[in-house]
Design an enzyme around this catalytic site. Sequence first.
Site, PDB file in Angstrom:
ATOM      1  N   THR A 133      44.094  62.366  25.559  1.00 49.15           N
ATOM      2  CA  THR A 133      43.646  60.979  25.410  1.00 49.15           C
ATOM      3  C   THR A 133      43.339  60.343  26.769  1.00 49.15           C
ATOM      4  O   THR A 133      43.911  60.745  27.796  1.00 49.15           O
ATOM      5  CB  THR A 133      44.757  60.178  24.698  1.00 49.15           C
ATOM      6  OG1 THR A 133      44.488  58.791  24.813  1.00 49.15           O
ATOM      7  CG2 THR A 133      46.126  60.420  25.323  1.00 49.15           C
ATOM      8  N   ASP A 134      42.507  59.287  26.742  1.00 50.38           N
ATOM      9  CA  ASP A 134      42.255  58.514  27.969  1.00 50.38           C
ATOM     10  C   ASP A 134      43.467  57.669  28.353  1.00 50.38           C
ATOM     11  O   ASP A 134      43.542  57.167  29.474  1.00 50.38           O
ATOM     12  CB  ASP A 134      41.011  57.627  27.801  1.00 50.38           C
ATOM     13  CG  ASP A 134      41.106  56.599  26.682  1.00 50.38           C
ATOM     14  OD1 ASP A 134      42.116  56.584  25.945  1.00 50.38           O
ATOM     15  OD2 ASP A 134      40.158  55.790  26.535  1.00 50.38           O
ATOM     16  N   GLU A 135      44.428  57.528  27.426  1.00 50.73           N
ATOM     17  CA  GLU A 135      45.560  56.632  27.709  1.00 50.73           C
ATOM     18  C   GLU A 135      46.452  57.159  28.829  1.00 50.73           C
ATOM     19  O   GLU A 135      47.251  56.417  29.397  1.00 50.73           O
ATOM     20  CB  GLU A 135      46.366  56.366  26.428  1.00 50.73           C
ATOM     21  CG  GLU A 135      45.480  55.811  25.334  1.00 50.73           C
ATOM     22  CD  GLU A 135      46.226  55.206  24.148  1.00 50.73           C
ATOM     23  OE1 GLU A 135      47.379  54.782  24.301  1.00 50.73           O
ATOM     24  OE2 GLU A 135      45.613  55.156  23.064  1.00 50.73           O
ATOM     25  N   TYR A 159      54.007  57.059  24.138  1.00 51.70           N
ATOM     26  CA  TYR A 159      52.954  57.969  23.658  1.00 51.70           C
ATOM     27  C   TYR A 159      52.163  58.547  24.824  1.00 51.70           C
ATOM     28  O   TYR A 159      52.056  59.779  24.969  1.00 51.70           O
ATOM     29  CB  TYR A 159      52.010  57.232  22.686  1.00 51.70           C
ATOM     30  CG  TYR A 159      50.708  57.968  22.455  1.00 51.70           C
ATOM     31  CD1 TYR A 159      50.694  59.206  21.829  1.00 51.70           C
ATOM     32  CD2 TYR A 159      49.483  57.424  22.871  1.00 51.70           C
ATOM     33  CE1 TYR A 159      49.492  59.899  21.622  1.00 51.70           C
ATOM     34  CE2 TYR A 159      48.293  58.100  22.669  1.00 51.70           C
ATOM     35  CZ  TYR A 159      48.296  59.341  22.052  1.00 51.70           C
ATOM     36  OH  TYR A 159      47.121  60.020  21.858  1.00 51.70           O
ATOM     37  N   LYS A 163      51.857  62.437  26.247  1.00 49.52           N
ATOM     38  CA  LYS A 163      50.588  63.169  26.327  1.00 49.52           C
ATOM     39  C   LYS A 163      50.317  63.583  27.788  1.00 49.52           C
ATOM     40  O   LYS A 163      49.837  64.681  28.048  1.00 49.52           O
ATOM     41  CB  LYS A 163      49.426  62.313  25.804  1.00 49.52           C
ATOM     42  CG  LYS A 163      49.439  62.074  24.303  1.00 49.52           C
ATOM     43  CD  LYS A 163      49.289  63.328  23.465  1.00 49.52           C
ATOM     44  CE  LYS A 163      47.915  63.936  23.545  1.00 49.52           C
ATOM     45  NZ  LYS A 163      47.773  65.087  22.585  1.00 49.52           N
TER      46      LYS A 163
HETATM   47  P1  NAD Z   1      47.147  62.108  13.693  1.00 47.55           P
HETATM   48  O1  NAD Z   1      48.446  61.434  13.953  1.00 47.55           O
HETATM   49  O2  NAD Z   1      46.205  61.548  12.689  1.00 47.55           O
HETATM   50  O3  NAD Z   1      47.399  63.631  13.273  1.00 47.55           O
HETATM   51  C1  NAD Z   1      48.360  64.435  13.887  1.00 47.55           C
HETATM   52  C2  NAD Z   1      48.518  65.691  13.045  1.00 47.55           C
HETATM   53  O4  NAD Z   1      49.483  66.538  13.689  1.00 47.55           O
HETATM   54  C3  NAD Z   1      49.065  65.411  11.639  1.00 47.55           C
HETATM   55  O5  NAD Z   1      48.347  66.169  10.692  1.00 47.55           O
HETATM   56  C4  NAD Z   1      50.517  65.853  11.713  1.00 47.55           C
HETATM   57  O6  NAD Z   1      51.030  66.322  10.473  1.00 47.55           O
HETATM   58  C5  NAD Z   1      50.434  66.977  12.739  1.00 47.55           C
HETATM   59  N1  NAD Z   1      51.712  67.190  13.439  1.00 47.55           N
HETATM   60  C6  NAD Z   1      52.522  66.240  13.987  1.00 47.55           C
HETATM   61  N2  NAD Z   1      53.619  66.828  14.515  1.00 47.55           N
HETATM   62  C7  NAD Z   1      53.487  68.163  14.299  1.00 47.55           C
HETATM   63  C8  NAD Z   1      54.282  69.295  14.620  1.00 47.55           C
HETATM   64  N3  NAD Z   1      55.442  69.162  15.269  1.00 47.55           N
HETATM   65  N4  NAD Z   1      53.840  70.518  14.261  1.00 47.55           N
HETATM   66  C9  NAD Z   1      52.664  70.669  13.593  1.00 47.55           C
HETATM   67  N5  NAD Z   1      51.879  69.632  13.256  1.00 47.55           N
HETATM   68  C10 NAD Z   1      52.284  68.396  13.603  1.00 47.55           C
HETATM   69  O7  NAD Z   1      46.461  62.226  15.138  1.00 47.55           O
HETATM   70  P2  NAD Z   1      44.913  62.176  15.508  1.00 47.55           P
HETATM   71  O8  NAD Z   1      44.499  60.765  15.665  1.00 47.55           O
HETATM   72  O9  NAD Z   1      44.166  63.067  14.606  1.00 47.55           O
HETATM   73  O10 NAD Z   1      44.965  62.812  16.969  1.00 47.55           O
HETATM   74  C11 NAD Z   1      44.838  64.214  17.168  1.00 47.55           C
HETATM   75  C12 NAD Z   1      44.961  64.522  18.654  1.00 47.55           C
HETATM   76  O11 NAD Z   1      43.951  63.820  19.361  1.00 47.55           O
HETATM   77  C13 NAD Z   1      46.287  64.077  19.254  1.00 47.55           C
HETATM   78  O12 NAD Z   1      46.696  65.070  20.168  1.00 47.55           O
HETATM   79  C14 NAD Z   1      45.963  62.779  19.964  1.00 47.55           C
HETATM   80  O13 NAD Z   1      46.811  62.574  21.072  1.00 47.55           O
HETATM   81  C15 NAD Z   1      44.531  63.046  20.389  1.00 47.55           C
HETATM   82  N6  NAD Z   1      43.675  61.852  20.538  1.00 47.55           N
HETATM   83  C16 NAD Z   1      43.604  60.923  19.520  1.00 47.55           C
HETATM   84  C17 NAD Z   1      42.761  59.819  19.660  1.00 47.55           C
HETATM   85  C18 NAD Z   1      42.601  58.803  18.553  1.00 47.55           C
HETATM   86  O14 NAD Z   1      41.909  57.801  18.745  1.00 47.55           O
HETATM   87  N7  NAD Z   1      43.176  59.006  17.376  1.00 47.55           N
HETATM   88  C19 NAD Z   1      42.021  59.665  20.826  1.00 47.55           C
HETATM   89  C20 NAD Z   1      42.117  60.629  21.841  1.00 47.55           C
HETATM   90  C21 NAD Z   1      42.949  61.716  21.674  1.00 47.55           C
HETATM   91  P1  TYD Z   2      45.398  51.374  18.032  1.00 51.67           P
HETATM   92  O1  TYD Z   2      44.414  51.613  16.943  1.00 51.67           O
HETATM   93  O2  TYD Z   2      46.860  51.405  17.687  1.00 51.67           O
HETATM   94  O3  TYD Z   2      45.065  52.429  19.167  1.00 51.67           O
HETATM   95  P2  TYD Z   2      45.607  52.498  20.718  1.00 51.67           P
HETATM   96  O4  TYD Z   2      46.845  51.707  20.850  1.00 51.67           O
HETATM   97  O5  TYD Z   2      45.849  53.974  20.869  1.00 51.67           O
HETATM   98  O6  TYD Z   2      44.473  51.994  21.572  1.00 51.67           O
HETATM   99  O7  TYD Z   2      45.098  49.988  18.681  1.00 51.67           O
HETATM  100  C1  TYD Z   2      43.814  49.690  19.212  1.00 51.67           C
HETATM  101  C2  TYD Z   2      43.891  48.324  19.845  1.00 51.67           C
HETATM  102  O8  TYD Z   2      44.100  47.356  18.797  1.00 51.67           O
HETATM  103  C3  TYD Z   2      45.062  48.172  20.800  1.00 51.67           C
HETATM  104  O9  TYD Z   2      44.670  47.338  21.883  1.00 51.67           O
HETATM  105  C4  TYD Z   2      46.120  47.484  19.961  1.00 51.67           C
HETATM  106  C5  TYD Z   2      45.307  46.614  19.008  1.00 51.67           C
HETATM  107  N1  TYD Z   2      45.922  46.385  17.675  1.00 51.67           N
HETATM  108  C6  TYD Z   2      45.986  45.080  17.172  1.00 51.67           C
HETATM  109  O10 TYD Z   2      45.559  44.110  17.820  1.00 51.67           O
HETATM  110  N2  TYD Z   2      46.537  44.894  15.934  1.00 51.67           N
HETATM  111  C7  TYD Z   2      47.048  45.917  15.190  1.00 51.67           C
HETATM  112  O11 TYD Z   2      47.577  45.668  14.061  1.00 51.67           O
HETATM  113  C8  TYD Z   2      46.949  47.254  15.712  1.00 51.67           C
HETATM  114  C9  TYD Z   2      47.470  48.431  14.927  1.00 51.67           C
HETATM  115  C10 TYD Z   2      46.367  47.430  16.966  1.00 51.67           C
END
Ligand code: NAD
Ligand code: TYD
Length: 353
Positions: A133-135, A159, A163
């Site tokens: 992630t960019d975070e 989080y 990561k």
């Molecule tokens: P998500 O939370 O929707 O899905 C995570 C998946 O991992 C789930 O299916 C869960 O069952 C599985 N999981 C969790 N713990 C596990 C374990 N111990 N063993 C096996 N499986 C397990 O997450 P996402 O949003 O799909 O993100 C996927 C990846 O991308 C993550 O690594 C996250 O850090 C990264 N990422 C997400 C975003 C975003 O905006 N969602 C952005 C950048 C990077």
């Molecule tokens: P989120 O979707 O949780 O992603 P991330 O924290 O990984 O960026 O949140 C996106 C942005 O929206 C973040 O600045 C937090 C804000 N947010 C709200 O303002 N209200 C909400 O109920 C949630 C879940 C997030």
Amino acid sequence: MTILVTGGAGFIGSNFVLDWLAQGDEPVVNLDALTYAGNLRNLASLQGDARHVFVHGDICDRALVDQLLAQHRPRAVVHFAAESHVDRSIHGPGAFVRTNVEGTFTLLEAARAHWGALQGEEKSAFRFLHVSTDEVYGSLAPDAPAFTEEHPYEPNSPYSASKAASDHLVRAWHHTYGLPVLTTNCSNNYGPFHFPEKLIPLLIVNALAGKPLPVYGDGRQIRDWLYVRDHCSGIRAVLAGGRVGQTYNIGGWNEQANIDIVQKVCALLDELRPDAAGPYARLVTHVADRPGHDRRYAIDARKLERELGWRPAETFDSGIRKTVQWYLDHPDWVAEVQSGAYREWLSTNYAAR
Ligand code: NAD
Ligand code: TYD
């Protein structure tokens, strides 16, 4: 040839598996623990498809990972599995350290042992792609340039810290042991199958239910938003052509303040599913801010474009329209994920705000 995907029942992982199998016939072994965020319903269209082998299990289970690598001999591991929600990491950081740090460590060790025993072409072709992630880069000042791959790591939430730790392990396993790794750092995704604890699906689901749309603090926090299928195409590009040991930023060139996202989602819903009670924006409610809330993320994805020719296919307008329409078209999916556990989370996160 086969790839091993971890976390392929989650939001991005399931989109990746579906896109992967829509693009070609290389099978996928999908290892997922099915936490609250994992949902096999996302993969229902693959039922009976022999190219998808689902394994219900934990990435921290070394014996299981060893067995899968030995049995399927994947040419690559694409590692999505993680605890992924910042607000949950504030309420319970332990699970983030376990899955994101210990789980990545377990996979790296298993991959190292497997890769070490390979020979010739099979060994030189093997890749471990770590999805991050960019975070990890921390928060940007309003006028600071977007994150490049050289930006220092300054994670601020449990989080992002977990990561960042996993990214460092991946880097070290390459530097020390030569494991052929690739790391991608992507901005905020949105799209189908997004669990409604994150901002965009929460807004859609709450608005349709006539519930408040919670905006943390002043709502002026900025994120870069990328349609999930563009993230998947970026990962495929890096897997196919990324230089071993390198990291690649993936982003949408689409910085937006949260409050503007809220207004756009409301306007789309007003158009696509008008509410007799009035415009959805009437539901916007400012609530207490997230502790340690990062103010701004922005991604410079020029390296990926320069080296591998990747650009996002969707604009925010096209991607958010598809996303809102997907939620309107899938009320059963939405109803099913709003289980007792989901309602408990809403109460944990929002009741005291
Ligand atoms: P998500 O939370 O929707 O899905 C995570 C998946 O991992 C789930 O299916 C869960 O069952 C599985 N999981 C969790 N713990 C596990 C374990 N111990 N063993 C096996 N499986 C397990 O997450 P996402 O949003 O799909 O993100 C996927 C990846 O991308 C993550 O690594 C996250 O850090 C990264 N990422 C997400 C975003 C975003 O905006 N969602 C952005 C950048 C990077
Ligand atoms: P989120 O979707 O949780 O992603 P991330 O924290 O990984 O960026 O949140 C996106 C942005 O929206 C973040 O600045 C937090 C804000 N947010 C709200 O303002 N209200 C909400 O109920 C949630 C879940 C997030």
